[in-house]
Scaffold this motif. Sequence first.
Motif, PDB file in Angstrom:
ATOM      1  N   THR A 278       0.833  -1.205   0.000  1.00  0.00           N
ATOM      2  CA  THR A 278       0.000   0.000   0.000  1.00  0.00           C
ATOM      3  C   THR A 278       0.867   1.255   0.000  1.00  0.00           C
ATOM      4  O   THR A 278       1.849   1.360   0.746  1.00  0.00           O
ATOM      5  N   THR A 279       0.490   2.208  -0.852  1.00  0.00           N
ATOM      6  CA  THR A 279       1.209   3.478  -0.926  1.00  0.00           C
ATOM      7  C   THR A 279       0.341   4.513  -1.643  1.00  0.00           C
ATOM      8  O   THR A 279      -0.609   4.163  -2.350  1.00  0.00           O
ATOM      9  N   ASP A 280       0.708   5.792  -1.462  1.00  0.00           N
ATOM     10  CA  ASP A 280       0.035   6.863  -2.199  1.00  0.00           C
ATOM     11  C   ASP A 280       1.043   7.614  -3.067  1.00  0.00           C
ATOM     12  O   ASP A 280       0.782   8.742  -3.503  1.00  0.00           O
ATOM     13  N   ALA A 281       2.220   6.980  -3.314  1.00  0.00           N
ATOM     14  CA  ALA A 281       3.285   7.662  -4.060  1.00  0.00           C
ATOM     15  C   ALA A 281       3.916   6.716  -5.065  1.00  0.00           C
ATOM     16  O   ALA A 281       3.696   5.501  -5.043  1.00  0.00           O
ATOM     17  N   SER A 282       4.740   7.278  -5.948  1.00  0.00           N
ATOM     18  CA  SER A 282       5.458   6.485  -6.936  1.00  0.00           C
ATOM     19  C   SER A 282       6.664   5.810  -6.275  1.00  0.00           C
ATOM     20  O   SER A 282       6.837   5.882  -5.054  1.00  0.00           O
ATOM     21  N   PHE A 283       7.520   5.200  -7.078  1.00  0.00           N
ATOM     22  CA  PHE A 283       8.620   4.400  -6.538  1.00  0.00           C
ATOM     23  C   PHE A 283       9.953   4.806  -7.166  1.00  0.00           C
ATOM     24  O   PHE A 283      10.021   5.262  -8.296  1.00  0.00           O
ATOM     25  N   HIS A 284      11.016   4.631  -6.396  1.00  0.00           N
ATOM     26  CA  HIS A 284      12.368   4.744  -6.922  1.00  0.00           C
ATOM     27  C   HIS A 284      12.766   3.409  -7.545  1.00  0.00           C
ATOM     28  O   HIS A 284      12.336   2.342  -7.083  1.00  0.00           O
ATOM     29  N   PHE A 285      13.595   3.457  -8.591  1.00  0.00           N
ATOM     30  CA  PHE A 285      14.090   2.223  -9.194  1.00  0.00           C
ATOM     31  C   PHE A 285      15.556   2.408  -9.586  1.00  0.00           C
ATOM     32  O   PHE A 285      16.149   3.471  -9.343  1.00  0.00           O
ATOM     33  N   ALA A 286      16.157   1.374 -10.167  1.00  0.00           N
ATOM     34  CA  ALA A 286      17.593   1.342 -10.437  1.00  0.00           C
ATOM     35  C   ALA A 286      18.077   2.608 -11.138  1.00  0.00           C
ATOM     36  O   ALA A 286      17.491   3.037 -12.119  1.00  0.00           O
ATOM     37  N   GLY A 287      19.140   3.173 -10.623  1.00  0.00           N
ATOM     38  CA  GLY A 287      19.700   4.409 -11.164  1.00  0.00           C
ATOM     39  C   GLY A 287      19.416   5.603 -10.277  1.00  0.00           C
ATOM     40  O   GLY A 287      20.222   6.544 -10.220  1.00  0.00           O
ATOM     41  N   ASP A 288      18.282   5.571  -9.583  1.00  0.00           N
ATOM     42  CA  ASP A 288      17.936   6.693  -8.700  1.00  0.00           C
ATOM     43  C   ASP A 288      18.893   6.800  -7.522  1.00  0.00           C
ATOM     44  O   ASP A 288      19.053   7.878  -6.942  1.00  0.00           O
ATOM     45  N   GLY A 289      19.541   5.690  -7.176  1.00  0.00           N
ATOM     46  CA  GLY A 289      20.465   5.729  -6.043  1.00  0.00           C
ATOM     47  C   GLY A 289      21.631   6.667  -6.253  1.00  0.00           C
ATOM     48  O   GLY A 289      22.230   7.157  -5.293  1.00  0.00           O
TER      49      GLY A 289
END
Length: 570
Positions: A278-289
């Motif tokens: 459950t969430t109300d936001a988008s997600f970070h994925f590879a490269g965002d680090g």
Amino acid sequence: MREVFPVRMPHRTGYSRTVFLAVFALSLFILPTVNAQTAEELSSICQGAQDCGACISVNPNCAWCTTDVFTGRRCDTLQQLQNGGCLNITNPETVKETPRDLPLSNTGAPLNEIVQVKPQEMRIKVRPTEKTTIKLYVRQAEDYPVDLYYTMDLSHSMSDDLGKLKELGSTLAEALGGITRDYRLGFGSFVDKTVLPYVSTVPAKLLSPCSGCAKPHGFHNALPLNGDPTLFASKLNDTIVSGNLDTPEGGFDALMQIAVCQDDIGWRPKARHLVIFTTDASFHFAGDGRLGGIVEPNDGQCHMDPDTNLYTWSTRQDYPSIGHLSAKLRENNVIPIFAVTRDQTSLYSSLETYIEGATVGELDADSGNVVSLMRDNYELITSQVKLTSTAPDDVRLSFTANCLDNEVTEDSNECQGLSLGDTVSFDIGITAERCIEGGQTSFTVGPVGFNEELLIHLEVVCSCDCQEQGEANSTSCSNGNGTLVCGECACNEGRYGSKCECSGNEINAESADQSPCRTDNTTVICSGRGECICGKCVCDKTGNEDEVISGLFCECDNFNCPYSRGLRCG
């Protein structure tokens, strides 16, 4: 005297009897021509092979004659070799064995004896490009155990959702109990990596990013899976929201750890593994680090502190990619249910394409419909069976689904509209597109989200047994001037001819019959890249050991092999 039967004409037709007879006579002429042409094409494909292994690999219709005394082409179709008088023919056939083939379970079977996929293991021996078909049966067991792990975005915007969820803790357990008598619940939370620009690194903010907030964290396994619903409700009541700076959250870090930390989370081998996310936001994925100076790729391994139950490598390695996360979820048979707010449904719905079995539900503003989302999506997941595979790139699979009410769907690996206890089957076509390194490979085929699958050991036959049994200095090769391999002489150095009957000092190339060294459509000897010696082409050597000229007519090199009669010569 042969009896002749009259041809009966249909009454309702626009064709005259004369036209019908003309078409009928033409068909009698055309059909044999097509069949003969097909046989000729197959024969042409076979003739380019120079040894038994190459012969059986170039096409499933090619066979090799191992008879010592044989004047025709050794690699040809089985029918052509038999017509030519060959007495010993190597023509490997497909072999299928089933070491494990336990029957599907009926209702009431003990948990440790439940079988939902049949067969469980197969050994297949097949030639390159030859398709073989197997059948796989699937039946979803009734009252099958369920492990449900609830993971929640604890950023401050989810504070009202957490309040509602605390009220629904016992209700969620009751709803799960209505699905199966054997269930376990777990709970975890995520915020984001505790470095800039994701969270404030002011010392005070790392302890409490907002008034009354808990410390930010990457992922916390607050409650491993267990069978006590009151403990689940109690753990929810003790949970406090946290906070971060940017909009996307670190949910993918959490999902990766949930999938791969089997012992820490408590996944059971014999259970359906579900995650409500459950969430109300988008997600970070590879490269965002990299925004936070984190460049080490995610390794897809478990990094949980056994004392604190926290993800310890959150600030050490990057977020996982969608593909990497999908592979790990599939590998551990974990199916996510994304319960997200309306403004995020489009984004998370796109993940259904990449994460097998994933479903998306719209979350109410206060998360009040979590229970119904769980129930509805569980029914959606169990109402379908979809096959997935780990077959390598050089093994091609095709599927035909045999679903309920005798519904057969070509090119489909999925059946829908099922109830627990229904049995469906799939015809799986397996084709090795080429010889594979080592000659053998193994892969699995099974339903998405199941902890059972069919293990297939595939052996691709690209050599003949007779190739390992050569007779050195054979009397069949001109009194010992060569090695007899699969009925054919491999001549000693300096000897030539089909039976090694010639030597270099004895050959007069101009007077010898050179017609066997020319292809059907040219007058060039050995493609201009070799010498015709004793009726066989001896190809030139280039001086470069990495470059080889080969072929019956020296027509092939490392980069090119011309066509023979419109087909590749193999």
